[in-house]
Enzyme design. Structure first.
Site, PDB file in Angstrom:
ATOM      1  N   CYS A   1       1.345 -12.389 -49.907  1.00 41.71           N
ATOM      2  CA  CYS A   1       1.218 -11.027 -49.388  1.00 41.71           C
ATOM      3  C   CYS A   1       2.555 -10.315 -49.230  1.00 41.71           C
ATOM      4  O   CYS A   1       2.589  -9.099 -49.040  1.00 41.71           O
ATOM      5  CB  CYS A   1       0.496 -11.045 -48.050  1.00 41.71           C
ATOM      6  SG  CYS A   1      -1.094 -11.892 -48.097  1.00 41.71           S
TER       7      CYS A   1
ATOM      8  N   HIS B   1      -5.806  -4.108 -48.043  1.00 43.61           N
ATOM      9  CA  HIS B   1      -4.663  -4.988 -48.302  1.00 43.61           C
ATOM     10  C   HIS B   1      -4.764  -5.642 -49.680  1.00 43.61           C
ATOM     11  O   HIS B   1      -5.191  -6.780 -49.804  1.00 43.61           O
ATOM     12  CB  HIS B   1      -4.596  -6.049 -47.196  1.00 43.61           C
ATOM     13  CG  HIS B   1      -3.583  -7.118 -47.407  1.00 43.61           C
ATOM     14  ND1 HIS B   1      -2.330  -6.886 -47.942  1.00 43.61           N
ATOM     15  CD2 HIS B   1      -3.633  -8.455 -47.150  1.00 43.61           C
ATOM     16  CE1 HIS B   1      -1.664  -8.023 -47.994  1.00 43.61           C
ATOM     17  NE2 HIS B   1      -2.430  -8.987 -47.538  1.00 43.61           N
TER      18      HIS B   1
ATOM     19  N   CYS C   1       3.565 -10.706 -42.994  1.00 41.20           N
ATOM     20  CA  CYS C   1       3.242 -12.129 -43.058  1.00 41.20           C
ATOM     21  C   CYS C   1       2.680 -12.454 -44.440  1.00 41.20           C
ATOM     22  O   CYS C   1       2.286 -11.560 -45.186  1.00 41.20           O
ATOM     23  CB  CYS C   1       2.225 -12.497 -41.984  1.00 41.20           C
ATOM     24  SG  CYS C   1       0.683 -11.558 -42.108  1.00 41.20           S
TER      25      CYS C   1
END
Length: 455
Positions: free
Chosen positions: A117, A410, A441
């Site tokens: 990510c 996301h 994160c």
């Protein structure tokens, strides 16, 4: 354990370094890497509006929007770096192929980056460092993920039979291989978000961290509600007009729920941590959905931007990558930024309270709230960060003020570019010298924090 340092007493030389904007290195000085602007597609819930779009389609579109916005047609950019977390093996050169699908000079080099990510953050931070060192004058960083176009692979048993068939040279050997096929071999394996070393998804890992830090359902739902309302307000006032270009049928993120309420969020059942029984608090409403989309950010030296007559929004000051041991249960999977920030602040001579805006990636509402609580916790900051005092609390009114991942969605590798472009725009509006902190994160127990400064 890191060497103990005070959370409130930065070294004088570090303070001078940030304010001067010219960190010293052997043999000379580092120049500024400036953020000129960004562009992204609207983000879409997977298997919906972008069901037929590929990673290449999305990344090429985001690049084309950036090129059009800043008049880069025919330009040879120093380097383009991007990546995708989930992609087909045929897309091994995804970023380069996307560049070749745009109007940039084909001589523009490109390479792949992948750190789950945090992919977009790593790509942009690495390019900024090359600019600061004088290796590049211009660059584009970003990322893309199309979960709708995720590759399906054969299971290991089927693969073994297919490889045996491929190696067979005689008709008899080929028949023997084919006869080994079973109905179960036809079941494809879709990529998942489970950690290979634990077998748990990011959501299940975060459910344990959320419970460990005592984060309430109410607090998570309130954060999710604020994300949706703030993102909707930002769209309505035109904040994203210079940051988003349409793709397909969408002009804005379709995960956005401007009309959501605490009552609606409160009716959702837990989606993660069901083994916690009545203490499970994480729902689809306070967690990000699987999402498709792409983002890009244009970087350059001050001289290159001036030569091209391009605006400068902010300076990319510094970034830090961290990792934690989540396998043995010593720390939560998504808590690495809580550790990385301590090093970054010490290096730049700053306190946590010195920032005008904070952008903390909302992988889950519990992730944001656990991280904030850790920075406020005396035991954590002493025992895990080696500090004499907690990093402390932040002004929550400065946190994710234009919404974040819970509302926008996301697409794994694209989130970093979205956040950097958003924050740079906010800091430019705030004024020269304003500071922004980013925390993202990532899977594998990793994460990145970064500092950018407004122009």
């Amino acid at each position: 354990m890191t060497e103990k340092t005070s959370a409130n007493m930065p070294a004088p030389q570090d303070t001078a370094r940030l304010t001067a904007g010219q960190p010293a290195i052997a043999g000379g000085e580092v120049r500024e890497a400036v953020i000129i602007g960004g562009n992204r597609t609207p983000f879409a819930r997977s298997h919906g509006a972008y069901a037929k779009a590929t990673n290449k389609d999305l990344l090429t579109s985001a690049l084309n929007g950036l090129i059009a916005r800043y008049g880069l047609q025919g330009e040879r950019i120093g380097e383009v770096a991007a990546g995708a977390v989930i992609k087909h093996s045929k897309d091994f050169n995804l970023t380069r192929e996307s560049v070749l699908g745009t109007s940039l000079d084909p001589a523009t080099p490109a390479h792949e980056v992948q750190i789950a990510c945090a992919t977009g953050m790593e790509a942009i931070g690495g390019l900024a460092n090359k600019i600061r060192l004088g290796q590049l004058d211009s660059a584009i960083g970003g990322g893309v993920d199309s979960i709708s176009d995720a590759p399906l692979v054969f299971n290991d048993a089927a693969r073994a039979v297919l490889m045996e068939l491929n190696r067979a040279r005689t008709t008899q050997d080929k028949i023997k291989a084919v006869l080994k096929f079973r109905p179960g071999h036809l079941a494809p394996q879709a990529p998942g978000t489970e950690e290979p070393r634990t077998g748990l998804s990011m959501g299940e890992h975060q459910a344990r961290t959320t419970h460990q830090w005592g984060i309430s359902r109410q607090a998570q739902d309130e954060l999710a509600l604020a994300s949706h309302h703030r993102l909707a307000a930002a769209y309505d006032r035109g904040f994203f007009d210079g940051l988003v270009t349409p793709f397909g049928s969408l002009t804005r993120d379709n995960n956005l729920r401007a009309d959501t309420t605490l009552e609606k969020l409160g009716k959702l059942k837990p989606a993660f941590g069901r083994d916690l029984g009545d203490e499970a608090t994480m729902t689809a409403g306070n967690s990000t959905p699987l999402t498709d989309g792409a983002s890009t950010v244009l970087l350059g030296s001050e001289e290159w931007a001036a030569e091209k007559g391009l605006p400068v929004l902010a300076d990319f000051v510094d970034f830090e990558t961290g990792a934690v041991d989540f396998v043995d249960g010593k720390e939560g999977l998504l808590m690495a930024p809580a550790y990385a920030l301590s090093h970054l602040l010490q290096r730049q001579g700053l306190s946590l309270q010195d920032f005008d805006y904070y952008e903390i990636h909302e992988a889950f509402a519990g992730t944001v709230l656990s991280t904030l609580k850790a920075w406020e916790d005396e035991d954590f900051c002493r025992d895990q960060l080696g500090l004499d005092a907690p990093l402390g609390a932040i002004d929550r009114s400065k946190l994710n003020v234009n919404g974040s991942s819970l509302a926008a969605g996301h697409p794994f590798a694209a989130t970093g570019g979205r956040i950097i472009a958003t924050l740079a725009t906010m800091l430019h509006e705030k004024g020269p010298g304003s500071l922004g902190l980013i925390s993202v994160c990532a899977a594998g127990g990793q994460g990145i924090v970064a500092i950018i400064r407004g122009r």
